[in-house]
Design a protein around this motif. Sequence first.
Motif, mmCIF file in Angstrom:
data_model
loop_
_atom_site.group_PDB
_atom_site.id
_atom_site.type_symbol
_atom_site.label_atom_id
_atom_site.label_comp_id
_atom_site.label_asym_id
_atom_site.label_seq_id
_atom_site.Cartn_x
_atom_site.Cartn_y
_atom_site.Cartn_z
ATOM 1 N N ALA A 1 30.360 29.392 25.481
ATOM 2 C CA ALA A 1 30.953 28.379 24.603
ATOM 3 C C ALA A 1 32.429 28.186 24.922
ATOM 4 N N ALA A 2 33.132 29.297 25.146
ATOM 5 C CA ALA A 2 34.566 29.215 25.456
ATOM 6 C C ALA A 2 34.817 28.515 26.781
ATOM 7 N N LYS A 3 33.930 28.736 27.754
ATOM 8 C CA LYS A 3 34.080 28.065 29.049
ATOM 9 C C LYS A 3 33.829 26.560 28.926
ATOM 10 N N ALA A 4 32.841 26.208 28.122
ATOM 11 C CA ALA A 4 32.489 24.788 27.985
ATOM 12 C C ALA A 4 33.440 24.045 27.069
ATOM 13 N N LEU A 5 33.962 24.746 26.051
ATOM 14 C CA LEU A 5 34.805 24.084 25.055
ATOM 15 C C LEU A 5 35.977 24.990 24.669
ATOM 16 N N PRO A 6 36.994 25.085 25.523
ATOM 17 C CA PRO A 6 38.152 25.950 25.226
ATOM 18 C C PRO A 6 39.036 25.329 24.151
ATOM 19 N N SER A 7 38.599 25.464 22.914
ATOM 20 C CA SER A 7 39.282 24.822 21.789
ATOM 21 C C SER A 7 39.494 25.827 20.669
ATOM 22 N N ILE A 8 40.643 25.784 20.027
ATOM 23 C CA ILE A 8 40.918 26.679 18.910
ATOM 24 C C ILE A 8 39.971 26.397 17.753
ATOM 25 N N ASN A 9 39.513 25.136 17.629
ATOM 26 C CA ASN A 9 38.559 24.804 16.573
ATOM 27 C C ASN A 9 37.249 25.561 16.762
ATOM 28 N N LEU A 10 36.836 25.721 18.006
ATOM 29 C CA LEU A 10 35.622 26.480 18.293
ATOM 30 C C LEU A 10 35.792 27.934 17.870
ATOM 31 N N PHE A 11 36.888 28.549 18.278
ATOM 32 C CA PHE A 11 37.101 29.962 17.952
ATOM 33 C C PHE A 11 37.229 30.169 16.445
ATOM 34 N N SER A 12 37.875 29.245 15.758
ATOM 35 C CA SER A 12 38.005 29.355 14.301
ATOM 36 C C SER A 12 36.637 29.271 13.625
ATOM 37 N N ALA A 13 35.811 28.334 14.100
ATOM 38 C CA ALA A 13 34.480 28.174 13.516
ATOM 39 C C ALA A 13 33.620 29.413 13.753
ATOM 40 N N LEU A 14 33.701 29.975 14.960
ATOM 41 C CA LEU A 14 32.908 31.165 15.272
ATOM 42 C C LEU A 14 33.405 32.374 14.488
ATOM 43 N N GLU A 15 34.716 32.474 14.297
ATOM 44 C CA GLU A 15 35.244 33.594 13.522
ATOM 45 C C GLU A 15 34.734 33.546 12.085
ATOM 46 N N VAL A 16 34.777 32.369 11.474
ATOM 47 C CA VAL A 16 34.294 32.215 10.095
ATOM 48 C C VAL A 16 32.811 32.568 10.021
ATOM 49 N N LEU A 17 32.045 32.110 11.002
ATOM 50 C CA LEU A 17 30.611 32.393 11.028
ATOM 51 C C LEU A 17 30.345 33.894 11.109
ATOM 52 N N ILE A 18 30.987 34.555 12.056
ATOM 53 C CA ILE A 18 30.728 35.989 12.266
ATOM 54 C C ILE A 18 31.171 36.799 11.050
ATOM 55 N N ARG A 19 32.294 36.448 10.463
ATOM 56 C CA ARG A 19 32.775 37.180 9.287
ATOM 57 C C ARG A 19 31.837 37.015 8.091
ATOM 58 N N SER A 20 31.273 35.841 7.935
ATOM 59 C CA SER A 20 30.471 35.548 6.743
ATOM 60 C C SER A 20 28.988 35.875 6.912
ATOM 61 N N TYR A 21 28.532 36.044 8.159
ATOM 62 C CA TYR A 21 27.093 36.263 8.359
ATOM 63 C C TYR A 21 26.717 37.663 7.870
ATOM 64 N N PRO A 22 25.652 37.785 7.077
ATOM 65 C CA PRO A 22 25.242 39.099 6.546
ATOM 66 C C PRO A 22 24.604 39.981 7.618
ATOM 67 N N THR A 23 25.410 40.777 8.264
ATOM 68 C CA THR A 23 24.913 41.654 9.324
ATOM 69 C C THR A 23 25.616 42.999 9.240
ATOM 70 N N GLN A 24 25.230 43.930 10.108
ATOM 71 C CA GLN A 24 25.848 45.244 10.114
ATOM 72 C C GLN A 24 27.338 45.148 10.452
ATOM 73 N N GLU A 25 28.129 46.009 9.824
ATOM 74 C CA GLU A 25 29.565 46.012 10.075
ATOM 75 C C GLU A 25 29.853 46.355 11.535
ATOM 76 N N ARG A 26 29.055 47.244 12.103
ATOM 77 C CA ARG A 26 29.247 47.637 13.502
ATOM 78 C C ARG A 26 29.078 46.446 14.431
ATOM 79 N N LEU A 27 28.038 45.663 14.207
ATOM 80 C CA LEU A 27 27.801 44.482 15.043
ATOM 81 C C LEU A 27 28.873 43.432 14.798
#
Length: 414
Positions: free
Chosen positions: A255-281
């Motif tokens: 994704a970063a190679k195809a779309l090197p955009s801060i908007n992409l990284f911000s969206a992925l950060e919000v997703l990973i932080r909010s997704y109900p998964t193990q803290e380790r992952l």
Amino acid sequence: MERVQFQQEQMLAELKDLVQKSLFNQSEVKQIVKKRTQFETALVRRIPKKSDFLRYAAYEMNLEQLRRKRVERLKLEKTAPSISDYALVRRQFQIFERALKKFKSDVGLWIQYIQVAKREGARSLVGRITARRVQALQLHPRTPALYIIAASHELNHMSPSAARALLQRGLRLNADSVDMWREYVRMEIGFVEGMRRRWTVLGIHEEDHPIAEVETTEEALTPEEITAKKGGDEGERARQAIMDGAIVKSVILNAAKALPSINLFSALEVLIRSYPTQERLRTALLDHLYCVLKDTLQGDPHAVKMLATRKLRELISQENSDDSVIAESEEFVDALQAANESFSVAVGAGSTKAAGMADVYVEFIEQWCKLSTLDPNLRTYLTASLRKLARQPNVPSLLQAAYIRLTSPSKEAI
């Protein structure tokens, strides 16, 4: 007008049933017939309007809601389903079908139709609509929403390989879509988390069990999954890599190679932080995301801000955004100091993006100085750091302006 009369004849049975169940009286039925006749007349005009179809569908939705409320209020005895139990919903679907025949290229209609079918629990209909997605996607290959909806349907029916293939196809044509990449990462995280939860319920350790048995094709499998299916030591290592997020990390990198955009990284950060998964992952994926960000957007002011304030955002997330609790913790002081030092180094480096770097630094300083619960000593520390940078040669003038603004008498109450 023959088509209008035909539609009137088709509604007789359901209206009779509604009266027999005492859900509507004769006067109300006459009003229903009158309204439907008006809608049908509008639809048979030489050039029908999309708004006519949508108003008609909205009327039928409201009518169905009223019917359900009356059924609940009257507490009718449960009997075998009769025509009035499903006729109003069926009519909604028929209206959308007729609309799509007239407006095949309208993305909004496709999406609304699918949403209505989902809301009514019409799984088979949703399947048929998404089965026609080939037609929709051929008409709208640059519409990410259609790929996302179709992939969501496949996931709901336990077909991750089909969902992955759809999203990959969409990304080949819409590599610049943040939404597409975010949904692709969401799907892969969900795949890993689904496997983990399933094994937990079965009482199986991750390292003792082969990859989850799902219906897959070689085309849709990732290299890690293909290796994992082979078994042996190599397969075991691949399976463990999948559980550690190897596939998700690969998608983030692509994704970063195809779309090197801060908007992409911000969206992925919000997703990973909010997704109900193990803290380790979650931690592993965030570490990878920040490493990719650092390599991809070197020197970008917003990337520097995102990296510098990582710990602060983690604290805010942990404390449920309670400013008073955050500002009093020792961890907060350390995180704020680390962020400020990172900014100071970046601003003092004198890069070609000095103005942008200074702008995000000022934004950072003002954000925390305006926090009412911030310790006065920390506020003094931040403004002193700003003053020190503002006095350096060849730095943007907005640093000095920000310092004056923050320390002027009118701002002392900040």
